[in-house]
Design a protein around this motif. Sequence first.
Motif, mmCIF file in Angstrom:
data_model
loop_
_atom_site.group_PDB
_atom_site.id
_atom_site.type_symbol
_atom_site.label_atom_id
_atom_site.label_comp_id
_atom_site.label_asym_id
_atom_site.label_seq_id
_atom_site.Cartn_x
_atom_site.Cartn_y
_atom_site.Cartn_z
ATOM 1 N N LYS A 124 -43.317 26.286 23.157
ATOM 2 C CA LYS A 124 -42.479 27.454 23.402
ATOM 3 C C LYS A 124 -41.000 27.065 23.427
ATOM 4 O O LYS A 124 -40.149 27.791 22.910
ATOM 5 N N GLY A 137 -39.847 26.661 19.971
ATOM 6 C CA GLY A 137 -39.668 27.971 19.349
ATOM 7 C C GLY A 137 -38.368 28.629 19.779
ATOM 8 O O GLY A 137 -37.655 29.235 18.956
ATOM 9 N N ARG A 138 -38.041 28.543 21.067
ATOM 10 C CA ARG A 138 -36.779 29.116 21.554
ATOM 11 C C ARG A 138 -35.580 28.427 20.917
ATOM 12 O O ARG A 138 -34.602 29.088 20.544
ATOM 13 N N LYS A 139 -35.645 27.129 20.795
ATOM 14 C CA LYS A 139 -34.548 26.405 20.159
ATOM 15 C C LYS A 139 -34.374 26.854 18.714
ATOM 16 O O LYS A 139 -33.249 27.025 18.230
ATOM 17 N N SER A 140 -35.488 27.037 18.018
ATOM 18 C CA SER A 140 -35.405 27.468 16.627
ATOM 19 C C SER A 140 -34.767 28.853 16.527
ATOM 20 O O SER A 140 -33.879 29.088 15.697
ATOM 21 N N ARG A 141 -35.203 29.775 17.404
ATOM 22 C CA ARG A 141 -34.648 31.129 17.364
ATOM 23 C C ARG A 141 -33.178 31.158 17.770
ATOM 24 O O ARG A 141 -32.429 32.041 17.346
ATOM 25 N N ALA A 142 -32.762 30.185 18.592
ATOM 26 C CA ALA A 142 -31.368 30.110 19.023
ATOM 27 C C ALA A 142 -30.492 29.374 18.016
ATOM 28 O O ALA A 142 -29.300 29.180 18.263
ATOM 29 N N HIS A 153 -31.886 24.270 15.239
ATOM 30 C CA HIS A 153 -32.985 23.891 14.361
ATOM 31 C C HIS A 153 -33.289 22.406 14.407
ATOM 32 O O HIS A 153 -34.453 21.999 14.362
ATOM 33 N N GLU A 175 -45.236 25.281 12.034
ATOM 34 C CA GLU A 175 -44.001 25.507 12.782
ATOM 35 C C GLU A 175 -42.833 24.741 12.165
ATOM 36 O O GLU A 175 -41.705 25.256 12.095
ATOM 37 N N THR A 188 -39.479 26.465 10.704
ATOM 38 C CA THR A 188 -38.173 26.107 11.261
ATOM 39 C C THR A 188 -37.245 25.568 10.184
ATOM 40 O O THR A 188 -36.046 25.892 10.152
ATOM 41 N N ALA A 200 -36.072 28.513 8.220
ATOM 42 C CA ALA A 200 -35.055 29.253 8.965
ATOM 43 C C ALA A 200 -33.717 28.516 8.951
ATOM 44 O O ALA A 200 -32.644 29.136 8.820
#
Length: 601
Positions: free
Chosen positions: A301, A304-309, A312, A331, A335, A338
Amino acid sequence: MTIRQVITLRNFMIILCITMIGLLGQKAVRIADKIQAVQEGDRLYAAGDLIAAEEQYRQAAGNSSLLYMEDRLAQRLDELGPITKIRNALNTLVLTARAQSATKDFTGLLQTYESLIRLKAVYMKTGGSYETHFRQLSADSGLSDDLTVYFQKFKEQFLAELAESKAGGGSGEDSFKWNLLLIPDAFYGGTELKQELLAVSFQGHDTVRLKALAASGSFSPLLDNALSMMNAYRSHDYDAPWVLKQTESSTKSMLNKDLDADNLSAFVEHGKAYRAFAGSAGFSSSRVLTQIDKSLAQLLKTAGRKSRAGQHAEAIALYEALAPLQDTSAELAATRLAWNIAEPVRLLPGGELPEKYTHITAGTGRYGAQVYVAGTDSSGRLYYAALKDDGSVVTLNGDVLPGYARLRRLMFDDSLALANNTGVPVVLAEADSEDEQTLYTAYEMKPEGMTLLLSFTADSYELQADGSLLVQGGLLADGTFAPEAIYRHTGSMYEFSELVQEEVQEEPDEQEYPLITASELEQRPFEKVSLHGELYVDNNGITVLSSDGRYIALQGEIGVTGNSVVSGQFRHNYKTVGTDIGEQLVPVFVVESVGSLSVSY
């Protein structure tokens, strides 16, 4: 013959007579003993004391001084043969056990005990003919007492070895434990007492060893020792739940230390080792496995938060670190995609270096690529890269762009790519020329390399419905100025085809140029039509027609404003103009003539 000789011979005869008398006396005694033994045996036999009778008969049979009732002796001894066998077997076991105790032959003593058990199985059958006799003979032999003493000594020895091993941390060779298990329950005072004593002793020994390994941080040796203990106990059909309990307690603490210290690599290594241990030990659920799964889920998790923020790099590093515990390939791919979408310049050679590229343009989801990007470096050289749908990256190196020093814009021109139907992207560069025009240069990004698609200087150009280019205010190759020229695709690039001849004609009447409403304009492309409306000039100097609530940009020589009628064609072009509600993208109407109804200059 002399007197000395007579006396000597006489003495010899006297001695011989005395000897003969003695021997005869001894034989008489033995004869009497045999007769007495037979008689005593008969008496005991008649009284039912078969064990004592067998002993008397056996003594009589062994007395050869007289042949006395030999047939009956043989008959009695044959009848009492099992008692003889029991007596002999017990006597043999007594001697054997004594020797094994003296030589500390534990394995041999176990075999002697098993022999006694087998002997009991034959003669100790409940209600059997010789059950009582066996009990008496066994008690008379003292074998059970001897075995109790011998096994007690071995038990003390093995317990001492266990205590010594516990104090010294243990070497892994636990034969004393298995020897203690092999000692029959009877010599512990019963099964329950044996279980209590060994459970306490074994647990204390094993726990000390496992705790010592945990204290030294030896995670893998801890698991190896625990697995070895569990397998050893299992092979001896012994349940030792404290091994797993202590292992879980120690490993749980060590995993918590890994997480508290942010030592992710240690946590992953230890988690992977514990899962392998659990698989080898044959269990699929435990407190530690649950802890590993929960911690792993939390770390995923976080990634995932780091990727969305937009973090990367940190997210990818975390996913890669967790890969040994869980497949994070999906994942990682998401990433990286993204990141490439957010920073497509990374796909270009050296794109991770700051300010490596000065002009950059990118796109997504076309031309068989997830992401595609083009850029120019400090020398003006053009580069292209694409992350294909299959995950591969394609890169192309081009030439230095013409007029790079005055480069104004770099873009992917999808209309040019569609017009040529090659399925490859087209990169268009726009640079200011010395005569205040625009230098247009376009390249096709083909698999074999970049190929030049067009290159000319002009005020502007438009893509026509037939795929040709209408170049306005351009310079031909010989330097000639062409107000309007047609460029056509010759198979490799766009080249000059012909000039657009200016048509000189009388002002058309309404019947030659049918008057239409503004809403009909886009339905009648390339048709000569007339529009009526209010003309004005926006802030960018573009003449705009306002008609029926629509705005239309006018191209050509206008020269008037106000209420007018304009005639010309719509050629599928659009332009942004200023209106009373802000800037709008509107159709472009190429004007051939203007008829003003209220002219103002």
